[in-house]
Every structure is written in C-alpha cells, then in structure tokens.
Enzyme design. Sequence first.
Site, PDB file in Angstrom:
ATOM      1  N   GLU A  53       0.794  -1.226   0.000  1.00  0.00           N
ATOM      2  CA  GLU A  53       0.000   0.000   0.000  1.00  0.00           C
ATOM      3  C   GLU A  53       0.823   1.272   0.000  1.00  0.00           C
ATOM      4  OE1 GLU A  53      -2.756   3.154   0.710  1.00  0.00           O
ATOM      5  OE2 GLU A  53      -1.005   2.711   1.946  1.00  0.00           O
ATOM      6  N   HIS A 114      -0.628   0.713   7.161  1.00  0.00           N
ATOM      7  CA  HIS A 114      -1.213   1.541   6.105  1.00  0.00           C
ATOM      8  C   HIS A 114      -0.111   2.477   5.589  1.00  0.00           C
ATOM      9  CE1 HIS A 114      -5.348   3.508   4.925  1.00  0.00           C
ATOM     10  NE2 HIS A 114      -4.520   3.429   3.905  1.00  0.00           N
ATOM     11  N   HIS A 133      -3.683  -0.131  11.959  1.00  0.00           N
ATOM     12  CA  HIS A 133      -5.113  -0.274  12.266  1.00  0.00           C
ATOM     13  C   HIS A 133      -5.365  -1.583  13.018  1.00  0.00           C
ATOM     14  CE1 HIS A 133      -5.929   3.179   9.747  1.00  0.00           C
ATOM     15  NE2 HIS A 133      -5.375   2.586   8.706  1.00  0.00           N
ATOM     16  N   ASN A 167      -4.958   7.754   7.493  1.00  0.00           N
ATOM     17  CA  ASN A 167      -4.581   7.123   6.221  1.00  0.00           C
ATOM     18  C   ASN A 167      -3.077   7.171   5.992  1.00  0.00           C
ATOM     19  OD1 ASN A 167      -4.004   7.097   3.204  1.00  0.00           O
ATOM     20  ND2 ASN A 167      -6.166   6.540   3.191  1.00  0.00           N
ATOM     21  N   ASN A 223      -6.139  11.777   1.797  1.00  0.00           N
ATOM     22  CA  ASN A 223      -5.478  10.485   1.627  1.00  0.00           C
ATOM     23  C   ASN A 223      -3.961  10.651   1.732  1.00  0.00           C
ATOM     24  OD1 ASN A 223      -4.572   7.919   0.190  1.00  0.00           O
ATOM     25  ND2 ASN A 223      -6.786   7.625   0.188  1.00  0.00           N
ATOM     26  N   ASP A 268      -4.313   8.504  -4.890  1.00  0.00           N
ATOM     27  CA  ASP A 268      -4.141   7.852  -3.591  1.00  0.00           C
ATOM     28  C   ASP A 268      -2.897   8.410  -2.896  1.00  0.00           C
ATOM     29  OD1 ASP A 268      -3.879   5.897  -1.471  1.00  0.00           O
ATOM     30  OD2 ASP A 268      -5.149   4.550  -2.627  1.00  0.00           O
ATOM     31  N   ASN A 269      -1.804   7.688  -2.888  1.00  0.00           N
ATOM     32  CA  ASN A 269      -0.596   8.153  -2.206  1.00  0.00           C
ATOM     33  C   ASN A 269       0.280   8.993  -3.126  1.00  0.00           C
ATOM     34  OD1 ASN A 269      -1.054   7.003   0.336  1.00  0.00           O
ATOM     35  ND2 ASN A 269      -0.326   5.013  -0.365  1.00  0.00           N
TER      36      ASN A 269
END
Length: 354
Positions: A53, A114, A133, A167, A223, A268-269
């Site tokens: 991720e 994450h 998480h 996130n 994010n 996203d990232n």
Amino acid sequence: MGKLAVLTLLGASLALIGERLVAFRQRFNASREVEPVEYPNCHLIEGIENGSEDIDILPSGLAFISSGLKYPGMPSFAPDEPGQIFMMDLNEQNPRIQSLNISDSFDKASFNPHGISTFTDKDHTVYLYVVNHPHMKSTVEIFKFEEKQRSLLHLKTIEHELLKSVNDIVVLGPEQFYATRDHYFTSFFLMVFEILLDLRWTYALLYSPREVKVVATGFSSANGITISPDKKYIYVADVLAKKIHVMKILDNWDLTQLKVIQLDTFVDNLTVDPDTGDIWAGCHPDVMKLLMYNPEDPPGSEVLRIQNVLSDKPRISTGYANSGSVLQASTVAFMYKRKLLIGTIFHKALYCVL
C-alpha cells in the site's frame, strides 16, 4: 385522484434515485478505461502477494514497503494473516525483498499497516513511522530500523482522539508529523453515507509532543500526504475529489492552500522525486471496480507524474497504466534514480528500470 398522486410521487422518486445513481457512477469513473503505458524492463516483485500500500525510500536506496492492509470495503487476499514491512535494496543488481523482523514487544498478530514515513536523525539513526489499524482502530507506531539485523525495534505507540481513520503520514522530526484522516465516521455504514453525501469533513492534522491540532479541512477524503524537497510545501491527495492540494507550511505549522491540481482519476498516495521535485501519484482509474471487486474484471492501475508543481500550469503525464492484467489497484509510485516502484492496496508490486 389519490392513486394518481401516489403514482406521480413514486415516479418522481424513482427518477430522482435513477439520476443519483447515474451521477454516482459518473463521479466514480464507472467503466473508465486507461490506455496502457508500460515499460519493457518491469517485473512483479517476487514475494509480495497481499498488497504494497505504501512505499518510502531512503536516500541510500533502501525501500520500505507496507503490506497486508485490511481496509473496510476493500478486498484482501489474506484476511487472517498479519501485515508486514518489507525492505528492498535498490542498489543491488537484482533487488529482492526481505520481510523485516519486528521486536517481540510489539503485537504482531494485529499488525495492519497503512501509510508509512521514514525519518533520519542527526546521528543517522533511521526511524520508521507506520499508520496501524489494530482491530480497525488507528495508531501511529514508531520503530527504530536496525540495519545490520534487518529488523524493526518497536519504540512507541501514539494514540490521540484526533488520530481517527488515519490514512497517511509524513514525518517532520522526532515524534512530529502531519497525518491525514480519510473518513470522519469510523463505522462502515456511516462511511458509505458520508461518501454519498460528500460531507467533506476530513482533514490533515499536526501531531507533536507540544500540540496536536487540525491544520487543514474541507477534504472529501484526505489520503496521501508528502512534503516538498525544500520542506516548505505539503501536498495532500483528496482521493474522492480527484485533487492534489498544494499547501504552504506556516511558521506555526498550520497549512494554507496555494493551489489545487484537478485530475481525472482517484489519486491515492503521493511521493516526491528528491532530485526533480516531481510528484508521483498512485491512482485508481475506476473506483467502481475497486468497490465491487471482480477477479475476472479487476480494477486497473494508473500512475501520474506532475512536473513544475508550483507553476501556473503543472505538466501532468502518465507514468504507468494497466487495465489490471498485470497490476491491480495501484496506490503509490516512487521514483529513485530511474527505478520505479509501484504498490497496490491488496495485490502485488511492480519494479521497473527506466
């Protein structure tokens, strides 16, 4: 007359629902296809099967990769296995991944990593900060990287009432970082409600030993977050709004918005090439395929490169794109000396030499 009124109301309601569904599909890029952009010197990284991720790379070329994320509403190919942190030395001719051992004092069974960010102290000690998480809560874990042992020594768990649904993270100094909150609500049902209504209640926050505060608000879903090479600007990805917010760091660590870069994909990232200052973004071209996962028609991957970020007209180009036949649900891309690493939520990871 009463029946006519009921039928009229029913018809109007159905029309409204139909209109909302069409708008929802359009908002989430339903059925959007990407034109393939691929390179000849790319291969999937052996040993990564359950996601990659987020990625951070040290100036020395050591890459850290978070794997095994379990996230509400997203597929997981190994739901009962704990997450891992992999390391990869990009200086090697044929780099291979290695799973880093984590000290026994840490609860490895509930590890659900994450976003990640590295920090190197004045004495050259490397620390890895990981958004975790455990049991679907949110914490930030601080590890000391022990290079000779290829291991992570757990030092501290950070929890705070503002650190909910965290996130991503970018470290500024010892126990000081910016982090993003991607949903206001923590229950899956209310998350869906929040997305449908586009409440824009998520934010970026500053954590430090002296204070914890919200520093930027109004995101649909804050994010990925990263920092410019000169440490003057913060870049925040708003995935549901398809935007990158360019923000200046003020003297009190608040963030003020300078500009917004609008995209046509779900960003996203974010990472920054330290040599050029370019932003590399892992993106989702069709979120509907992500939310309604079908292995026969998987979600694709898309990587964007944004050059001249601070100019009036940043240049946006596609750095990689695939329909899902090779790589599914890309989240992050990191460029290091003509070597490109691309990670995913739950799938594999790709390594390219350009």
